[in-house]
Design an enzyme around this catalytic site. Sequence first.
Site, mmCIF file in Angstrom:
data_model
loop_
_atom_site.group_PDB
_atom_site.id
_atom_site.type_symbol
_atom_site.label_atom_id
_atom_site.label_comp_id
_atom_site.label_asym_id
_atom_site.label_seq_id
_atom_site.Cartn_x
_atom_site.Cartn_y
_atom_site.Cartn_z
ATOM 1 N N SER B 120 0.852 -1.195 0.000
ATOM 2 C CA SER B 120 0.000 0.000 0.000
ATOM 3 C C SER B 120 0.893 1.252 0.000
ATOM 4 O O SER B 120 1.756 1.370 -0.870
ATOM 5 C CB SER B 120 -0.944 -0.044 1.210
ATOM 6 O OG SER B 120 -1.993 0.861 1.037
ATOM 7 N N GLU B 215 -1.758 -2.903 -8.086
ATOM 8 C CA GLU B 215 -2.999 -3.156 -7.343
ATOM 9 C C GLU B 215 -3.445 -1.822 -6.754
ATOM 10 O O GLU B 215 -2.674 -0.850 -6.750
ATOM 11 C CB GLU B 215 -2.759 -4.198 -6.239
ATOM 12 C CG GLU B 215 -1.755 -3.812 -5.168
ATOM 13 C CD GLU B 215 -2.360 -3.124 -3.946
ATOM 14 O OE1 GLU B 215 -3.468 -3.490 -3.534
ATOM 15 O OE2 GLU B 215 -1.699 -2.223 -3.408
ATOM 16 N N HIS B 282 -4.810 -5.516 -1.567
ATOM 17 C CA HIS B 282 -5.714 -5.222 -0.458
ATOM 18 C C HIS B 282 -6.850 -6.231 -0.332
ATOM 19 O O HIS B 282 -7.827 -5.967 0.362
ATOM 20 C CB HIS B 282 -6.282 -3.812 -0.623
ATOM 21 C CG HIS B 282 -5.284 -2.724 -0.355
ATOM 22 N ND1 HIS B 282 -4.366 -2.311 -1.291
ATOM 23 C CD2 HIS B 282 -5.057 -1.961 0.741
ATOM 24 C CE1 HIS B 282 -3.637 -1.321 -0.773
ATOM 25 N NE2 HIS B 282 -4.034 -1.093 0.454
#
Lengths: 312, 312
Positions: B120, B215, B282
């Site tokens: 992330s 992602e 995620h």
Amino acid sequence: MIGKNGKQSHLAVHKPQHLERGARIGVVAPAGNVEPERLQAGVEAMRAEGFEVELAANLFASNGYLAGNPKQRADDLVAFFRRADIGAIFCARGGFGSVQLLPYLSSELREYPKIFVGYSDITVLLNWLRQFCGMVTFHAPMVAMDIARGLNPRSKAYLWQVLTGELREWKVALGEIIRPGRVEAEMIGGCLSLLVTTLGTPYEIDMQGKILFLEDVGEKPYRVERMLTQLKMAGKLDHVAGVLFGDFTNCEGDGPRDIRQIVVDLLGDATYPVVMGMNAGHGRENLALPFGARTALDGNASTLELLESPVA
Amino acid sequence: MIGKNGKQSHLAVHKPQHLERGARIGVVAPAGNVEPERLQAGVEAMRAEGFEVELAANLFASNGYLAGNPKQRADDLVAFFRRADIGAIFCARGGFGSVQLLPYLSSELREYPKIFVGYSDITVLLNWLRQFCGMVTFHAPMVAMDIARGLNPRSKAYLWQVLTGELREWKVALGEIIRPGRVEAEMIGGCLSLLVTTLGTPYEIDMQGKILFLEDVGEKPYRVERMLTQLKMAGKLDHVAGVLFGDFTNCEGDGPRDIRQIVVDLLGDATYPVVMGMNAGHGRENLALPFGARTALDGNASTLELLESPVA
């Protein structure tokens, strides 16, 4: 070949011709797809101001959330720029998609300086037309959005009176001063998330010596901090003349680190004026901002002044 | 002085030492502030795996949504890299803030190759450590997030067995093939919104010759399209070895133009393999991806293979 160094922004400024009452305004959709009902409400409001309105050929094209494919959208824009009977081009709405038009546009458009109006996703086109075609452009209400909802009195007066050349100068009060000082320069900028989208690309915006206007909608504070940090790390905030913050609508977080605190942390030691609180962007009032006309940002008195008419 | 040309990514790869059961893992918070309860759950899960866990000095510092000021966060990271008794460094969570550490880090860290784990917002550090310090890094679960919630069996096995050197190769099935072909290369990438945040800055990620993993979470399709368009316009997709899409969690829109359609439109004519459906990011399953180790992306068989142990 257009370079990355932004020298094109020093092109001589082409002021578009002012808009005559009764003139024909073309409406395009360079970004998101358009709801006919909302567009219609905006078109009627423009007609009530005494203008004729013509919709672009592909205005209601749709490709998911996009208003058709990029070439259709670019063709509509170019067609209206070329037409001598079109006095101004207004955008229907933002959303996403303006950046996809750039490969289909050329600096040929500089031959046709014309009033061009939009904001939000349209930020990309406003700055491209200024930087690569030398054209004054207008960060201002859009047809199926603010105009459809009904402009508040000052937004309405400033928009139409500036475009028609009736109002050649104005001065508005701003909000909080972050850094003092007074500068005179032209303004550029717009929606922060679209400005950062040009970084690292051939369309990167040149902010040197300009008053940078920034606003956004629906971005949590940490995202605003991320985007401002990127502008700063890219060196984009080193040589601006000043920074002016407009509305950050629905950009609240759930803690003490808000937009103001971020601005203080990132720009609190700037050597140029930094002021918050311009009523422009995605808020209820959306004052038209000409990009390319001489303006004064006063970080002592907290005012923004338009110093010359942006239309010829 | 670190240049923008990314030549640093061709640094010899430093594989970190594998993690011994019983070793000490340091936990840092380079980005968002950390909830003690959630962290505690993750720490207990790590202890249950047979590791000692030490929290960074400033782990619970807080500055709004940030885990303290940038220097505090950078100091914690550097301190753990320098300590010989720390076998691996895990991040507590993402959020925002990793990019703010970069001005406080130097390529001195290349002297201390060590297992570094996160994803992330941590994407920024994963790629920086690989590119500017030559270090293999791990796009993998975080302490106060996936590890606290409880890893699913495969994510858990792959994470610990790869880090301890018990599992040296693996092969997993992917999803839809967008473009065929098979390539062997190292992987880089991570969260799309963080990768674009480096564009135009001195920390711009070099993707040349690499398998690019992407992602994201909580981004509507038009935002994913905007970010992929920026990567493409910046020329970043011209010379990759392949592109691998992981989870795009909560990235649904309200129309037919979804992530798959965007990938088809933007990468459907790529000259390299493009495959969707890697269970990483995620989502509920988050398979550890080593950046810097040799992997094979097979766009014929729709598989991803780890070809060498990423730890020494």
